[in-house]
Structure formats: structure tokens, C-alpha cells
Design a protein around this motif. Sequence first.
Motif, PDB file in Angstrom:
ATOM      1  N   SER A 148       0.819  -1.213   0.000  1.00 21.67           N
ATOM      2  CA  SER A 148       0.000   0.000   0.000  1.00 21.67           C
ATOM      3  C   SER A 148       0.854   1.266   0.000  1.00 21.67           C
ATOM      4  O   SER A 148       0.326   2.362  -0.158  1.00 21.67           O
ATOM      5  CB  SER A 148      -0.927   0.009   1.217  1.00 21.67           C
ATOM      6  N   LYS A 149       2.144   1.118   0.183  1.00 30.33           N
ATOM      7  CA  LYS A 149       3.052   2.273   0.147  1.00 30.33           C
ATOM      8  C   LYS A 149       3.358   2.589  -1.308  1.00 30.33           C
ATOM      9  O   LYS A 149       4.338   2.115  -1.879  1.00 30.33           O
ATOM     10  CB  LYS A 149       4.329   1.973   0.928  1.00 30.33           C
ATOM     11  N   LYS A 150       2.464   3.356  -1.931  1.00 29.32           N
ATOM     12  CA  LYS A 150       2.532   3.562  -3.382  1.00 29.32           C
ATOM     13  C   LYS A 150       3.799   4.260  -3.834  1.00 29.32           C
ATOM     14  O   LYS A 150       4.201   4.140  -4.986  1.00 29.32           O
ATOM     15  CB  LYS A 150       1.296   4.333  -3.848  1.00 29.32           C
ATOM     16  N   CYS A 151       4.427   5.008  -2.942  1.00 26.90           N
ATOM     17  CA  CYS A 151       5.696   5.673  -3.271  1.00 26.90           C
ATOM     18  C   CYS A 151       6.869   4.937  -2.622  1.00 26.90           C
ATOM     19  O   CYS A 151       7.937   5.523  -2.390  1.00 26.90           O
ATOM     20  CB  CYS A 151       5.661   7.129  -2.840  1.00 26.90           C
ATOM     21  N   TYR A 152       6.663   3.661  -2.310  1.00 25.00           N
ATOM     22  CA  TYR A 152       7.724   2.788  -1.794  1.00 25.00           C
ATOM     23  C   TYR A 152       8.273   3.233  -0.454  1.00 25.00           C
ATOM     24  O   TYR A 152       9.395   2.868  -0.079  1.00 25.00           O
ATOM     25  CB  TYR A 152       8.858   2.668  -2.814  1.00 25.00           C
ATOM     26  N   LEU A 154       9.222   6.192   0.359  1.00 22.45           N
ATOM     27  CA  LEU A 154      10.171   7.298   0.211  1.00 22.45           C
ATOM     28  C   LEU A 154       9.424   8.631   0.250  1.00 22.45           C
ATOM     29  O   LEU A 154       8.283   8.730  -0.218  1.00 22.45           O
ATOM     30  CB  LEU A 154      10.934   7.197  -1.104  1.00 22.45           C
ATOM     31  N   SER A 155      10.079   9.639   0.786  1.00 23.40           N
ATOM     32  CA  SER A 155       9.547  10.993   0.706  1.00 23.40           C
ATOM     33  C   SER A 155       9.712  11.499  -0.721  1.00 23.40           C
ATOM     34  O   SER A 155      10.418  10.898  -1.536  1.00 23.40           O
ATOM     35  CB  SER A 155      10.285  11.919   1.672  1.00 23.40           C
ATOM     36  N   LYS A 188       3.288  13.336  -9.705  1.00 23.17           N
ATOM     37  CA  LYS A 188       2.841  14.376  -8.781  1.00 23.17           C
ATOM     38  C   LYS A 188       2.886  13.879  -7.341  1.00 23.17           C
ATOM     39  O   LYS A 188       3.380  14.563  -6.444  1.00 23.17           O
ATOM     40  CB  LYS A 188       1.418  14.815  -9.128  1.00 23.17           C
ATOM     41  N   ARG A 189       2.343  12.702  -7.119  1.00 20.43           N
ATOM     42  CA  ARG A 189       2.223  12.173  -5.765  1.00 20.43           C
ATOM     43  C   ARG A 189       3.569  11.829  -5.150  1.00 20.43           C
ATOM     44  O   ARG A 189       3.807  12.091  -3.962  1.00 20.43           O
ATOM     45  CB  ARG A 189       1.337  10.930  -5.787  1.00 20.43           C
ATOM     46  N   CYS A 190       4.458  11.245  -5.938  1.00 22.60           N
ATOM     47  CA  CYS A 190       5.671  10.669  -5.364  1.00 22.60           C
ATOM     48  C   CYS A 190       6.926  11.520  -5.520  1.00 22.60           C
ATOM     49  O   CYS A 190       7.916  11.292  -4.816  1.00 22.60           O
ATOM     50  CB  CYS A 190       5.906   9.280  -5.947  1.00 22.60           C
ATOM     51  N   THR A 191       6.909  12.487  -6.444  1.00 25.50           N
ATOM     52  CA  THR A 191       8.065  13.397  -6.558  1.00 25.50           C
ATOM     53  C   THR A 191       7.673  14.840  -6.275  1.00 25.50           C
ATOM     54  O   THR A 191       8.543  15.724  -6.316  1.00 25.50           O
ATOM     55  CB  THR A 191       8.701  13.355  -7.962  1.00 25.50           C
ATOM     56  N   GLY A 192       6.380  15.082  -6.005  1.00 23.76           N
ATOM     57  CA  GLY A 192       5.932  16.464  -5.829  1.00 23.76           C
ATOM     58  C   GLY A 192       5.869  17.212  -7.148  1.00 23.76           C
ATOM     59  O   GLY A 192       5.950  18.433  -7.178  1.00 23.76           O
TER      60      GLY A 192
END
Length: 254
Positions: A148-152, A154-155, A188-192
Motif C-alpha cells: 500500500s506504500k505507493k511511493c515505496y 520514500l519521501s 505528482k504524488r511521489c516526486t511532488g
Amino acid sequence: MARDHKPSHRRFHLSRRRALAATATVAALILGEIALAEIPAHAAGKPRGHDVSSHQKNVNWQKAKSKGARFVYVKATESNWYKSPYFSQQYNGSRNAGIIRGAYHFAVPSESSGKSQAAYFLRNGGRWSRDGWTLPPALDIEYNPYSSKKCYGLSKSEMVGWVASFSNEIKRQTGRRPVIYTNTNWWKRCTGNYAGFGDNHALWLARYGSSPGELPKGWGYLTFWQYDNGSGRLPGDQNLFNGSMTQLKRFARG
């Protein structure tokens, strides 16, 4: 695209006719790391291609070419532990059939560094050569299919750093920046919606709709468009190159 050693978690459908009927826009085409002449993004004569993994097993490459395949991306690796058992048949077979081909890596940023995964990819099929038949290495980075951690986990800044680390290692060892395969929502979600890669990385956009739609920030144009996830005439996912065959060959040469 998705991991290829378990069932795909996505299925989308779009006919090529709808894909080519997209609203006319104008986009610059990136060749190597230089933006060249502008072209109409809806041009119907664009080279058709596809991408394959072990889901497609041994591909009949002459048949794929007869159905219009002019380029293909072949999955080589995932993380730093998986190698596609069909890579050689797909990568070498497509070349022998006269199809321009390249290799891609499925990123799992939670498992190891970008540099480590790039090095593993390059050791296992991800190399590039200026022979006119080899597309630059591609990084497939998208939602985490394993948790469920869609961005693995990572911030946003850590993810940007991971992609940069992968890219820098590819550049150091091959002389070219990797193509980045992604979709706008994930970016957008994972790198801003980080804009810093657009100037020197070709974009391969996944978007299953009647047009490519909004691009990730930093890119004013795309190089490849994956418009269908497995329901087209070619094995695997369906793609278009945003230019002519002449430009595709120049892009391969770098």
C-alpha cells in the motif's frame, strides 16, 4: 507496465483509432538530449511500437513486424534480483527481425539505491550502443505493486534523489540519460511534480485515454506514449513514437 513475474494488476482498453484521433497539439521531439523541430502530436504516420516482458514469453517477431512494429522496449530487470528469462529471445529476436529495440528496468526504490539498480540493469541487458538499432535504457517507475506504500515509503525528495542516482549511473556507464517511463499522477504524488528531469530525459508517458493529457512538470513534450495496456494488435502494451521513422533512428543513435 507492471512486474512480470506475477499477474498484472491493471487492464485498460483503447483502440488505436481513438488514440490517433487525439486533439491536435504541438510538441517538440527530444532526440538524445536536444529538443529538435516541433511536430504535430496527433500525426497518424508515427511509428508504432510496443513493450514486452515475460508475460509475452517467446514473441514471434516477424509477425509483430508484419503487424506494424517498428520499435520495442523489452523488460530486462527489476530491483536488483530479478532478470527476465525471456530477455534474450525478445531483445535479440526483435533486432534480428529488423525492429529497433531497447531495454527497460522496473524500479523498486524501497529495496536498494538507484545507483545499485542501475548497475544491476546494465550488467543484465541494459546497455546502449550507437548502432542505430538500440534505444537508450529506460527506467520504469510507477506505483508500488507490492504494498500500500505507493511511493515505496520514500519521501518526495528521497524519490527525486533515487531517480537522479539511477540516471547518473546510467549516464556514467553509457553516455546517455535514461528515458523515464511514468504517469503524471504518480509523478505528482511521489516526486511532488518535480521539474528537474525534463530538460535532459526523454519522457515515456503512460496514459490510457484519447490523448496524452497533462504531462509531468518539466516536460513540455513526450517522446513515447503508451496509450494501451495490452489489448492492441502487437504483443504487450501499445506505444507511439512522437515523430517520424527518421527521427526514431536518430533518437536511437543519440
